[in-house]
Design a protein around this motif. Sequence first.
Motif, short mmCIF file in Angstrom:
data_model
loop_
_atom_site.label_atom_id
_atom_site.label_comp_id
_atom_site.label_asym_id
_atom_site.label_seq_id
_atom_site.Cartn_x
_atom_site.Cartn_y
_atom_site.Cartn_z
N GLN A 88 -0.92 -9.53 -1.91
CA GLN A 88 -0.25 -8.70 -2.90
C GLN A 88 -1.11 -8.68 -4.16
O GLN A 88 -1.25 -9.68 -4.85
CB GLN A 88 1.14 -9.25 -3.22
CG GLN A 88 1.96 -8.36 -4.12
CD GLN A 88 3.37 -8.90 -4.32
OE1 GLN A 88 3.59 -10.10 -4.34
NE2 GLN A 88 4.35 -8.00 -4.46
N ALA A 89 -1.72 -7.54 -4.43
CA ALA A 89 -2.48 -7.38 -5.67
C ALA A 89 -1.52 -7.01 -6.78
O ALA A 89 -0.41 -6.51 -6.52
CB ALA A 89 -3.55 -6.30 -5.48
N ALA A 90 -1.94 -7.25 -8.02
CA ALA A 90 -1.07 -6.99 -9.17
C ALA A 90 -0.62 -5.54 -9.18
O ALA A 90 -1.42 -4.62 -9.05
CB ALA A 90 -1.81 -7.32 -10.46
N GLY A 91 0.71 -5.33 -9.31
CA GLY A 91 1.23 -3.98 -9.41
C GLY A 91 1.25 -3.21 -8.10
O GLY A 91 1.47 -2.00 -8.10
N LEU B 295 -0.54 -5.90 4.67
CA LEU B 295 -0.68 -6.76 5.84
C LEU B 295 -2.14 -6.99 6.16
O LEU B 295 -2.91 -6.03 6.28
CB LEU B 295 0.03 -6.12 7.04
CG LEU B 295 -0.04 -6.88 8.36
CD1 LEU B 295 0.65 -8.25 8.24
CD2 LEU B 295 0.59 -6.07 9.49
N LEU B 296 -2.53 -8.27 6.27
CA LEU B 296 -3.92 -8.62 6.58
C LEU B 296 -4.08 -8.96 8.07
O LEU B 296 -4.96 -8.43 8.75
CB LEU B 296 -4.36 -9.81 5.74
CG LEU B 296 -4.29 -9.65 4.22
CD1 LEU B 296 -4.68 -10.96 3.54
CD2 LEU B 296 -5.19 -8.51 3.76
N ASP C 244 -11.34 -10.86 -3.59
CA ASP C 244 -10.37 -11.61 -2.77
C ASP C 244 -9.25 -12.21 -3.62
O ASP C 244 -8.29 -12.76 -3.08
CB ASP C 244 -11.09 -12.73 -2.01
CG ASP C 244 -12.02 -12.19 -0.94
OD1 ASP C 244 -13.10 -12.78 -0.72
OD2 ASP C 244 -11.67 -11.17 -0.32
N SER C 245 -9.36 -12.12 -4.93
CA SER C 245 -8.29 -12.63 -5.79
C SER C 245 -6.99 -11.91 -5.50
O SER C 245 -6.97 -10.71 -5.23
CB SER C 245 -8.66 -12.43 -7.26
OG SER C 245 -9.77 -13.21 -7.61
N GLY C 246 -5.89 -12.65 -5.56
CA GLY C 246 -4.60 -12.03 -5.32
C GLY C 246 -3.57 -13.08 -4.95
O GLY C 246 -3.83 -14.28 -5.01
#
Lengths: 113, 112
Positions: free
Chosen positions: B38-41, B46-47, B85-87
């Motif tokens: 889930q990225a911001a906003g 699904l990965l 990859d941040s999240g």
Amino acid sequence: EDKVVQSPLSLVVHEGDTVTLNCSYEVTNFRSLLWYKQEKKAPTFLFMLTSSGIEKKSGRLSSILDKKELFSILNITATQTGDSAVYLCAVCNSGGSNYKLTFGKGTLLTVNP
Amino acid sequence: SQTIHQWPATLVQPVGSPLSLECTVEGTSNPNLYWYRQAAGRGLQLLFYSVGIGQISSEVPQNLSASRPQDRQFILSSKKLLLSDSGFYLCAWEGAPRNIQYFGAGTRLSVL
């Protein structure tokens, strides 16, 4: 490609107000629509809807599905500050041996005292 | 009753370092397991999903991989992290009735 659109993206209300959150979708092989509430961390399950016109209710929250018009609404009556959260809508596509959920971006609800 | 554990809760890693996030489920057998980001906003993307030991399906091409070495264990990995990859990473299992997915507490990953 499956698609879920939620509106509004954000909403600010006062305690005691009633709110309606919207979710429209396009999906192949529709199986169900789900609502989740996400506060700080994990989304928590609220409702699963599979049939049109049948309201699901839990306390002050209720939801209904319209499979003809491809949308669902989530109603919250007499809102409280604890209802502040992101509300996520997801549709389930029954493809193969597992069921894939496609999520909308969510509606951020803020309930002020 | 069934519970899902996910750790760590937060993680700060430098670019190029490896990653291993673990998820375990208790109180059920042979669950379908999922990894989301889930990225911001944004909504949940699904990965990976897994219907059994050693069975992994990838939904999007990326820098990450997943493994399921045991029935109730699901691991998300990377050999070299990227800034992108941040999240917020969430693990989920699919319960009964089918279609309902239950989520772990999530891991907030910051790649610097």
